[in-house]
Design a protein around this motif. Structure first.
Motif, mmCIF file in Angstrom:
data_model
loop_
_atom_site.group_PDB
_atom_site.id
_atom_site.type_symbol
_atom_site.label_atom_id
_atom_site.label_comp_id
_atom_site.label_asym_id
_atom_site.label_seq_id
_atom_site.Cartn_x
_atom_site.Cartn_y
_atom_site.Cartn_z
ATOM 1 N N GLY A 120 0.583 -1.430 -0.062
ATOM 2 C CA GLY A 120 0.029 0.049 0.085
ATOM 3 C C GLY A 120 0.673 1.149 -0.106
ATOM 4 O O GLY A 120 0.204 2.345 -0.078
ATOM 5 N N ALA A 121 2.175 1.199 -0.105
ATOM 6 C CA ALA A 121 2.879 2.360 -0.123
ATOM 7 C C ALA A 121 3.105 3.140 -1.236
ATOM 8 O O ALA A 121 2.850 2.299 -2.396
ATOM 9 N N ARG A 122 3.062 4.442 -1.237
ATOM 10 C CA ARG A 122 3.474 5.418 -2.515
ATOM 11 C C ARG A 122 4.641 5.333 -2.935
ATOM 12 O O ARG A 122 5.080 5.761 -3.789
ATOM 13 N N LEU A 123 5.415 4.794 -1.875
ATOM 14 C CA LEU A 123 7.097 5.091 -1.982
ATOM 15 C C LEU A 123 7.452 3.868 -2.409
ATOM 16 O O LEU A 123 7.378 2.826 -2.223
ATOM 17 N N SER A 124 8.269 3.964 -3.522
ATOM 18 C CA SER A 124 8.931 2.725 -4.319
ATOM 19 C C SER A 124 10.399 2.476 -4.792
ATOM 20 O O SER A 124 10.893 1.831 -5.116
ATOM 21 N N ALA A 125 11.017 3.783 -4.026
ATOM 22 C CA ALA A 125 12.415 3.963 -4.462
ATOM 23 C C ALA A 125 13.143 4.450 -2.936
ATOM 24 O O ALA A 125 12.616 4.925 -2.225
ATOM 25 N N VAL A 126 14.355 4.452 -3.127
ATOM 26 C CA VAL A 126 15.143 5.222 -1.876
ATOM 27 C C VAL A 126 16.271 5.935 -2.554
ATOM 28 O O VAL A 126 17.011 5.649 -3.336
ATOM 29 N N LEU A 127 16.493 6.984 -1.552
ATOM 30 C CA LEU A 127 17.733 7.762 -1.633
ATOM 31 C C LEU A 127 18.793 7.433 -0.358
ATOM 32 O O LEU A 127 18.122 7.506 0.459
ATOM 33 N N LEU A 128 19.900 7.346 -0.735
ATOM 34 C CA LEU A 128 21.071 7.000 0.545
ATOM 35 C C LEU A 128 21.494 8.370 0.979
ATOM 36 O O LEU A 128 21.876 9.100 0.266
ATOM 37 N N GLY A 129 21.084 8.612 2.130
ATOM 38 C CA GLY A 129 21.807 10.032 2.749
ATOM 39 C C GLY A 129 23.089 9.968 3.162
ATOM 40 O O GLY A 129 23.796 8.810 3.037
ATOM 41 N N GLU A 130 23.495 11.067 3.549
ATOM 42 C CA GLU A 130 24.941 11.136 3.958
ATOM 43 C C GLU A 130 24.937 10.426 5.363
ATOM 44 O O GLU A 130 24.341 10.353 6.061
ATOM 45 N N GLU A 131 26.260 9.738 5.328
ATOM 46 C CA GLU A 131 26.735 9.029 6.397
ATOM 47 C C GLU A 131 27.088 9.799 7.521
ATOM 48 O O GLU A 131 27.196 11.146 7.442
ATOM 49 N N ALA A 132 27.174 9.279 8.813
ATOM 50 C CA ALA A 132 27.653 10.019 9.967
ATOM 51 C C ALA A 132 26.899 10.974 10.531
ATOM 52 O O ALA A 132 27.466 11.595 11.362
ATOM 53 N N GLY A 133 25.667 10.879 10.286
ATOM 54 C CA GLY A 133 24.533 11.720 10.915
ATOM 55 C C GLY A 133 23.868 11.212 11.938
ATOM 56 O O GLY A 133 24.313 11.567 13.304
ATOM 57 N N LEU A 134 23.084 10.152 11.784
ATOM 58 C CA LEU A 134 22.375 9.631 12.776
ATOM 59 C C LEU A 134 22.986 8.840 13.626
ATOM 60 O O LEU A 134 23.081 8.547 14.947
ATOM 61 N N VAL A 135 24.073 7.810 12.793
ATOM 62 C CA VAL A 135 24.753 6.832 13.485
ATOM 63 C C VAL A 135 26.328 7.049 12.936
ATOM 64 O O VAL A 135 26.643 7.260 11.841
ATOM 65 N N PRO A 136 27.250 7.423 14.195
ATOM 66 C CA PRO A 136 28.370 7.735 13.692
ATOM 67 C C PRO A 136 29.193 6.453 13.098
ATOM 68 O O PRO A 136 28.986 5.530 13.238
ATOM 69 N N ASP A 137 30.030 6.824 12.134
ATOM 70 C CA ASP A 137 31.009 5.866 11.348
ATOM 71 C C ASP A 137 31.469 4.935 12.388
ATOM 72 O O ASP A 137 31.916 5.503 13.611
ATOM 73 N N LEU A 138 31.594 3.644 12.051
ATOM 74 C CA LEU A 138 32.309 2.679 12.862
ATOM 75 C C LEU A 138 33.764 2.376 12.475
ATOM 76 O O LEU A 138 33.891 2.106 11.498
ATOM 77 N N GLU A 139 34.741 2.925 13.216
ATOM 78 C CA GLU A 139 36.244 2.690 12.770
ATOM 79 C C GLU A 139 36.656 1.295 12.995
ATOM 80 O O GLU A 139 36.223 0.664 14.057
ATOM 81 N N LEU A 140 37.300 0.687 12.069
ATOM 82 C CA LEU A 140 37.822 -0.645 12.106
ATOM 83 C C LEU A 140 39.258 -0.677 12.043
ATOM 84 O O LEU A 140 39.759 0.705 11.928
ATOM 85 N N PRO A 141 39.966 -1.838 12.641
ATOM 86 C CA PRO A 141 41.278 -1.890 12.478
ATOM 87 C C PRO A 141 41.864 -1.707 11.182
ATOM 88 O O PRO A 141 41.282 -2.089 10.305
ATOM 89 N N ASP A 142 43.191 -0.994 11.092
ATOM 90 C CA ASP A 142 43.706 -0.723 9.939
ATOM 91 C C ASP A 142 44.197 -2.205 9.026
ATOM 92 O O ASP A 142 44.400 -3.079 9.937
ATOM 93 N N PRO A 143 43.860 -2.085 7.958
ATOM 94 C CA PRO A 143 43.724 -1.165 6.936
ATOM 95 C C PRO A 143 42.247 -1.219 6.449
ATOM 96 O O PRO A 143 42.245 -0.556 5.653
ATOM 97 N N MET A 144 41.115 -1.726 7.149
ATOM 98 C CA MET A 144 39.992 -1.694 6.892
ATOM 99 C C MET A 144 39.182 -0.394 6.726
ATOM 100 O O MET A 144 39.551 0.327 7.865
#
Length: 193
Positions: A120-144
């Motif tokens: 029933g949704a009118r919405l059928s597509a998505v746009l990916l927003g800018e990262e690090a807004g709602l959930v901060p980036d998760l740093e991983l060990p180098d070199p990842m």
């Protein structure tokens, strides 16, 4: 080396405290993906977040070498008021696109599913927003590279067409000018106002 999905789950749980439930989905030829439902919170907002996309780095299908360590990593976060749990499978489909279609999930990416995001949704597509807004980036060990959490912004088919033609920034400005609540699952297209 830490298990990336455990770190992702811990980051999400720390960011969105409160009630949660999870569902796992596996598509043919892909690893299992989990979608966690957080909330609703005091304002009635429900968050749906993926866990599993970031287990491996993403590479476009044209990559001549697929490095098991190097490359961008991402997860998706969708916010709705009120929640629509039928979106769990759709979010898992979006999360599987790096494995199935070789799509690299980045800010500004437009993904059109060609069908409603939930019944029933009118919405059928998505746009990916800018990262690090709602959930901060998760740093991983180098070199990842870090895990980036992209907000999933639901769009109507005509908004998706506009984003492809004029760019994501143009559509975001229209939303901003109109005061569009992207968390409203029943909203109409900004282009019909």
């Amino acid at each position: 080396m830490p298990v990336v999905t455990d770190l992702v789950r811990a980051r999400l749980t720390a960011t969105f405290p409160g009630p949660q439930a999870a569902a796992s989905v596996t598509f043919l030829g892909t690893t299992a993906l989990t979608v966690i439902r957080f909330g609703p919170d005091a304002s009635g907002l429900v968050r749906y977040a993926t866990v599993g996309v970031s287990e491996a780095p993403m590479h476009p299908p044209t990559a001549s070498v697929v490095d098991p360590v190097l490359g961008p990593r991402a997860e998706l976060v969708l916010s709705l008021r009120p929640g629509r749990d039928e979106v769990l499978r759709t979010l898992a489909v979006l999360a599987a696109t790096p494995q199935v279609e070789g799509l690299v999930l980045t800010a500004g990416a437009t993904i059109d599913l060609g069908q409603p995001l939930w019944p029933g949704a009118r919405l059928s597509a998505v746009l990916l927003g800018e990262e690090a807004g709602l959930v901060p980036d998760l740093e991983l060990p180098d070199p990842m590279e870090p895990v980036r959490f992209h907000p999933v912004l639901p769009m109507t088919a005509d908004e998706a067409a506009l984003a492809r033609a004029r760019g994501a920034a143009h559509l975001r400005q229209l939303w901003l000018d109109a005061g569009t609540d992207l968390r409203d699952p029943d909203r109409v297209s900004v282009l019909t106002r």
